[in-house]
Design a protein around this motif. Sequence first.
Motif, PDB file in Angstrom:
ATOM      1  N   GLN A 233      -5.545   6.501  -2.716  1.00  0.00           N
ATOM      2  CA  GLN A 233      -5.746   6.003  -1.361  1.00  0.00           C
ATOM      3  C   GLN A 233      -7.058   5.233  -1.255  1.00  0.00           C
ATOM      4  O   GLN A 233      -7.137   4.215  -0.560  1.00  0.00           O
ATOM      5  CB  GLN A 233      -5.729   7.157  -0.356  1.00  0.00           C
ATOM      6  CG  GLN A 233      -4.365   7.797  -0.198  1.00  0.00           C
ATOM      7  CD  GLN A 233      -4.326   8.767   0.969  1.00  0.00           C
ATOM      8  OE1 GLN A 233      -5.016   8.586   1.954  1.00  0.00           O
ATOM      9  NE2 GLN A 233      -3.507   9.786   0.857  1.00  0.00           N
TER      10      GLN A 233
ATOM     11  N   VAL B 285       0.970   4.131  -3.016  1.00  0.00           N
ATOM     12  CA  VAL B 285       0.639   5.536  -2.735  1.00  0.00           C
ATOM     13  C   VAL B 285       1.793   6.458  -3.118  1.00  0.00           C
ATOM     14  O   VAL B 285       1.584   7.561  -3.636  1.00  0.00           O
ATOM     15  CB  VAL B 285       0.269   5.708  -1.241  1.00  0.00           C
ATOM     16  CG1 VAL B 285       0.155   7.180  -0.878  1.00  0.00           C
ATOM     17  CG2 VAL B 285      -1.037   4.993  -0.939  1.00  0.00           C
TER      18      VAL B 285
ATOM     19  N   SER C  85       0.833  -1.209   0.000  1.00  0.00           N
ATOM     20  CA  SER C  85       0.000   0.000   0.000  1.00  0.00           C
ATOM     21  C   SER C  85       0.864   1.255   0.000  1.00  0.00           C
ATOM     22  O   SER C  85       0.596   2.216  -0.723  1.00  0.00           O
ATOM     23  CB  SER C  85      -0.930   0.005   1.219  1.00  0.00           C
ATOM     24  OG  SER C  85      -1.806  -1.101   1.196  1.00  0.00           O
ATOM     25  N   SER C  86       1.913   1.251   0.839  1.00  0.00           N
ATOM     26  CA  SER C  86       2.817   2.396   0.913  1.00  0.00           C
ATOM     27  C   SER C  86       3.485   2.655  -0.430  1.00  0.00           C
ATOM     28  O   SER C  86       3.558   3.806  -0.892  1.00  0.00           O
ATOM     29  CB  SER C  86       3.870   2.145   1.994  1.00  0.00           C
ATOM     30  OG  SER C  86       4.788   3.210   2.063  1.00  0.00           O
TER      31      SER C  86
ATOM     32  N   LEU D  88      -3.959  14.158   2.037  1.00  0.00           N
ATOM     33  CA  LEU D  88      -5.170  14.601   1.349  1.00  0.00           C
ATOM     34  C   LEU D  88      -5.351  16.111   1.487  1.00  0.00           C
ATOM     35  O   LEU D  88      -5.657  16.813   0.516  1.00  0.00           O
ATOM     36  CB  LEU D  88      -6.402  13.883   1.913  1.00  0.00           C
ATOM     37  CG  LEU D  88      -6.721  12.479   1.391  1.00  0.00           C
ATOM     38  CD1 LEU D  88      -7.960  11.937   2.076  1.00  0.00           C
ATOM     39  CD2 LEU D  88      -6.913  12.487  -0.109  1.00  0.00           C
TER      40      LEU D  88
ATOM     41  N   VAL E 265     -11.093   9.213   4.308  1.00  0.00           N
ATOM     42  CA  VAL E 265      -9.815   8.827   4.922  1.00  0.00           C
ATOM     43  C   VAL E 265     -10.060   7.876   6.091  1.00  0.00           C
ATOM     44  O   VAL E 265     -10.908   8.117   6.943  1.00  0.00           O
ATOM     45  CB  VAL E 265      -9.017  10.064   5.387  1.00  0.00           C
ATOM     46  CG1 VAL E 265      -9.739  10.797   6.502  1.00  0.00           C
ATOM     47  CG2 VAL E 265      -7.637   9.659   5.846  1.00  0.00           C
TER      48      VAL E 265
ATOM     49  N   VAL F  63      -3.266  10.304   8.731  1.00  0.00           N
ATOM     50  CA  VAL F  63      -3.490   9.819   7.378  1.00  0.00           C
ATOM     51  C   VAL F  63      -4.159  10.878   6.505  1.00  0.00           C
ATOM     52  O   VAL F  63      -3.980  10.900   5.288  1.00  0.00           O
ATOM     53  CB  VAL F  63      -4.322   8.521   7.406  1.00  0.00           C
ATOM     54  CG1 VAL F  63      -4.524   7.970   6.000  1.00  0.00           C
ATOM     55  CG2 VAL F  63      -3.639   7.473   8.272  1.00  0.00           C
TER      56      VAL F  63
ATOM     57  N   VAL G 288      -6.486   1.821  -2.767  1.00  0.00           N
ATOM     58  CA  VAL G 288      -5.686   0.974  -1.874  1.00  0.00           C
ATOM     59  C   VAL G 288      -6.549   0.419  -0.737  1.00  0.00           C
ATOM     60  O   VAL G 288      -6.480  -0.782  -0.404  1.00  0.00           O
ATOM     61  CB  VAL G 288      -4.493   1.774  -1.320  1.00  0.00           C
ATOM     62  CG1 VAL G 288      -3.867   1.063  -0.122  1.00  0.00           C
ATOM     63  CG2 VAL G 288      -3.442   1.982  -2.408  1.00  0.00           C
ATOM     64  N   LEU G 289      -7.375   1.271  -0.148  1.00  0.00           N
ATOM     65  CA  LEU G 289      -8.215   0.835   0.963  1.00  0.00           C
ATOM     66  C   LEU G 289      -9.251  -0.186   0.521  1.00  0.00           C
ATOM     67  O   LEU G 289      -9.496  -1.187   1.204  1.00  0.00           O
ATOM     68  CB  LEU G 289      -8.891   2.046   1.612  1.00  0.00           C
ATOM     69  CG  LEU G 289      -7.967   2.984   2.394  1.00  0.00           C
ATOM     70  CD1 LEU G 289      -8.664   4.289   2.704  1.00  0.00           C
ATOM     71  CD2 LEU G 289      -7.486   2.325   3.676  1.00  0.00           C
TER      72      LEU G 289
ATOM     73  N   ILE H 116      -0.414   3.638   4.261  1.00  0.00           N
ATOM     74  CA  ILE H 116      -0.652   5.027   3.865  1.00  0.00           C
ATOM     75  C   ILE H 116       0.082   5.977   4.800  1.00  0.00           C
ATOM     76  O   ILE H 116       0.666   6.979   4.379  1.00  0.00           O
ATOM     77  CB  ILE H 116      -2.161   5.322   3.844  1.00  0.00           C
ATOM     78  CG1 ILE H 116      -2.834   4.526   2.715  1.00  0.00           C
ATOM     79  CG2 ILE H 116      -2.431   6.811   3.682  1.00  0.00           C
ATOM     80  CD1 ILE H 116      -4.341   4.609   2.726  1.00  0.00           C
TER      81      ILE H 116
END
Length: 388
Positions: free
Chosen positions: A156, A147, A143-144, A239, A229, A235, A159-160, A335
């Motif tokens: 993001q 992003v 995920s990191s 954004l 978010v 996190v 990814v979520l 993230i």
Amino acid sequence: MLEVFLTALRLGLTSFGGPVAHLSYFHDEYVKKKKWISEHAFADLVALCQFLPGPASSQVGMAIGLSRAGIFGAILSWIGFTLPSAIILILFGLGITRLNLDAHTSWLHALKVVAVAVVAQAVIGMGKKLCPDIKRASIAIISSAIVLFVHSPFIQIFVLVAAGIFGAFFLKTTTDLPHEPLHKGSRRIGAIFISLFFALLFLLPILRSIYPEQGLKMFDSFYRAGALVFGGGHVVLPLLQAEVVPTGQLTNDLFMAGYGLSNAIPGPLFAFSAYLGAVSSLSPTGVLGAVITLIAIFLPSFLLVVGVLPFWEKLRSISRVRQSMLGLNAAVVGILLAALYNPVWTSAIFSLKDFALAFFGFLLLQVWKMPSWGVVVVTVLVANFFTY
């Protein structure tokens, strides 16, 4: 109802240390002292709010206020907990816009360096708790990387969603989520609030394109940040930065200075939005801008808490939902790890001296267990003492 507000206000004045620490303060006040809610019901609310987007600690406070005094109790609980930090950040914003930043670069830069230490500690703490096995650690790392390397405002969300789907099918919960019946309101009212949440999410971008007023643009941007978010204040940082810095509303130095201060004061990190509204170079600004951004970023959380609680009884019994929460939480760590590098690290660490100061702050947090507000004060004083 007044007791709900005063209790939340006291917590807003004394709850230092970020979301996890806030939940500890809440447990001590609402479960042990006030006995407004049982141990199991409190744990149930924490589990639910970890799953919902938005600031988990604020949502738990809203839910307890809702259970205690209805919808107005939820509102008063939010106002009490958020008001102290919002006032501090608004006043700081109004003051810093009148300063010659060139004459205060040392302590402003020190605030940005402190943010590195705070976010690094959050990454380590959340990683240990939410990524205890290879699968979830892999989700966080992947995920990191995604992003960091894919530049899109929707990355993001992707990814979520992907992590949630993976968790639903490939991760297993070892224990059931804690549960005890809690007064949650009617499902009819809940359905109305959930519908309003989605209606605003989809209609605000359309309205801002039809009526390109800056106030409406601000409300849409911050509402979207609060609605999309997972993982809370740290996190939401990238954004918000993407919304206000490239558009010229404020410089990155102003952005990171405010973020550094927001880690030094009690209350929710989402109150950082009030600072951004106050320092915006585009009208509405000042107090009005702060009120718009503050309400906008917390409104999704309020709508979701009031809307989802009536349905939580059924939702929590679905094993796929419990499993997807594991994947979502691991992605949140990823993230946050990406945010630690960009923009937190890249905007603060330019020399060995910067690294040393950040490492010093990290040691104060991680080893000596100093509260984050104390770390900010000490590191800024150290930076200026050595003519940083």
